[in-house]
Scaffold this motif. Structure first.
Motif, PDB file in Angstrom:
ATOM      1  N   ASP A 194      -1.619   2.419  -2.632  1.00 58.62           N
ATOM      2  CA  ASP A 194      -1.666   2.339  -4.102  1.00 58.62           C
ATOM      3  C   ASP A 194      -1.937   3.711  -4.719  1.00 58.62           C
ATOM      4  O   ASP A 194      -1.375   4.060  -5.771  1.00 58.62           O
ATOM      5  N   VAL A 208       1.247   5.832  -5.057  1.00 58.97           N
ATOM      6  CA  VAL A 208       2.303   5.438  -5.992  1.00 58.97           C
ATOM      7  C   VAL A 208       2.454   6.434  -7.144  1.00 58.97           C
ATOM      8  O   VAL A 208       3.584   6.865  -7.449  1.00 58.97           O
ATOM      9  N   TYR A 232       4.360   9.535  -6.011  1.00 58.99           N
ATOM     10  CA  TYR A 232       5.814   9.332  -5.940  1.00 58.99           C
ATOM     11  C   TYR A 232       6.431   9.432  -7.340  1.00 58.99           C
ATOM     12  O   TYR A 232       7.449  10.111  -7.537  1.00 58.99           O
ATOM     13  N   THR A 241       7.804  -0.659  -1.966  1.00 57.87           N
ATOM     14  CA  THR A 241       6.704  -0.231  -2.840  1.00 57.87           C
ATOM     15  C   THR A 241       7.022   1.086  -3.523  1.00 57.87           C
ATOM     16  O   THR A 241       6.944   1.212  -4.751  1.00 57.87           O
ATOM     17  N   PHE A 242       7.378   2.087  -2.729  1.00 57.94           N
ATOM     18  CA  PHE A 242       7.644   3.406  -3.289  1.00 57.94           C
ATOM     19  C   PHE A 242       9.047   3.507  -3.884  1.00 57.94           C
ATOM     20  O   PHE A 242       9.281   4.290  -4.803  1.00 57.94           O
ATOM     21  N   ALA A 281       8.716   2.504  -7.290  1.00 53.42           N
ATOM     22  CA  ALA A 281       7.941   3.479  -8.092  1.00 53.42           C
ATOM     23  C   ALA A 281       8.815   4.598  -8.642  1.00 53.42           C
ATOM     24  O   ALA A 281       8.445   5.237  -9.623  1.00 53.42           O
TER      25      ALA A 281
END
Length: 348
Positions: free
Chosen positions: A313, A316, A319, A342-343, A346
């Protein structure tokens, strides 16, 4: 096979044409069929580490397949300089081969900076899948613009934290800590984003810096932390696996292009077999070396699922802020190939 077969095959054909018109002073120029010569292969890794075992295996294969004509001399432990110095020496024709971290090599081919982003790969198998794909091949091809030829992807491994005074398990704990990093802009920027004070320095300087308190910690794979004796002054480790660190097996383009076709084939196929061997050696090495660290009195903290998620987290925003500073499309492609939504989300 792990180097780009099609590209190398085409490269050998092109190399023969280039060799015919290469200046007489070019490294490797003028090597005749059946001629004996020596290849120097420098790196910063400790002599007993898995990488050097694989490099020595490469030397054996090349000698065997050339009936002893071609000698590969492996120089570990930064005997021929730091990673950047050796890359430059290969470019200049003063050294034939080296195997730098992709982070340092990104200073010569900035498209490689995509691998300097944290937590891309969850495990080595995922990294291999991506590196051995067309995406990985295209990354290697880009290196050739710097006068270097990539024979394939080597492996340093997942980088973990080693601290001198306290165990780090949460990202906020690194605030104000002086961490030795490689001279890699994205590594430095990531640790700065967490409030740490990254201190880039060459590998040979790190042990003394830890011992004298110049830095509070260092990040590297277990094997390198242990073989370099960093775990003596920095005995409080965390299995962070914050970045997977591929290395690239490099040979000077001018040198390779100046060799007879048969010798090029010997070197490129031996490099393939070396990479297979290296991956075999790397399997299980982390648990083996971790056991040695703990037997010597060091401690290794594992992150539970919530703790690891806190690090992810925390990455993030990094990124979101830095994706535009690299080849964003390649970064997206790497994340997509790794299944890292996840990324990927982002930076969309």
């Amino acid at each position: 096979m792990f180097y780009r077969k099609g590209a190398v095959a085409l490269g050998i054909v092109a190399a023969l044409s280039l060799a015919a018109c290469a200046p007489a002073g070019d490294s490797g120029a003028g090597k005749a069929e059946g001629e004996s010569y020596t290849i120097k292969f420098g790196n910063v890794i400790s002599a007993g580490d898995t990488q050097n075992q694989a490099y020595e295996y490469f030397a054996e294969l090349v000698s065997e397949r050339s009936d002893g004509r071609i000698t590969v001399e492996v120089y570990p432990d930064s005997q021929l300089g730091g990673e950047r110095e050796m890359i430059e020496a290969v470019q200049a024709g003063n050294l034939e081969m080296t195997a730098p971290s992709v982070g340092v090599l990104a200073n010569f081919d900035d498209s490689l900076q995509v691998f300097d982003f944290p937590f891309i790969f969850e495990d080595a198998e995922t990294a291999y899948k991506v590196l051995d794909s067309e995406i990985g091949d295209s990354m290697l091809e880009g290196i050739e613009e710097s006068g270097l030829t990539a024979l394939g992807w080597g492996e340093n491994g997942f980088r973990n934290l080693a601290m001198t005074k306290e165990t780090i398990t949460a990202p906020e704990q690194v605030k104000g800590k002086k961490l030795r990093t490689m001279q890699v802009p994205m590594h430095i920027a990531f640790w700065e984003s967490l409030g740490a004070s990254p201190t880039p320095m060459a590998f040979p300087e790190v042990f003394t810096a830890l011992q004298q308190g110049v830095v509070d910690g260092v990040e590297n794979p277990y094997e390198l932390l242990y073989s370099a004796k960093f775990t003596e002054p920095a005995a409080k480790l965390t299995e962070l696996r914050w970045i997977y660190d591929p290395e690239v097996i490099l040979i000077g383009s001018s040198f390779l292009e100046g060799l007879p076709e048969a010798d090029q084939e010997i070197i490129t196929t031996a490099a393939d077999d070396m990479i297979v061997k290296l991956r075999e050696l790397k399997a299980g090495i982390n648990s083996e070396v971790r056991g040695k660290i703990e037997a010597d009195g060091g401690t290794v903290a594992d992150l539970d699922e919530a703790e690891r998620q806190a690090w992810i987290d925390a990455a993030v925003p990094f990124y979101a802020s830095n994706a535009a500073n690299v080849d964003t499309e390649k970064l997206k492609a790497i994340l997509e190939a790794a299944g890292n939504t996840t990324f990927l989300d982002a930076i969309k």
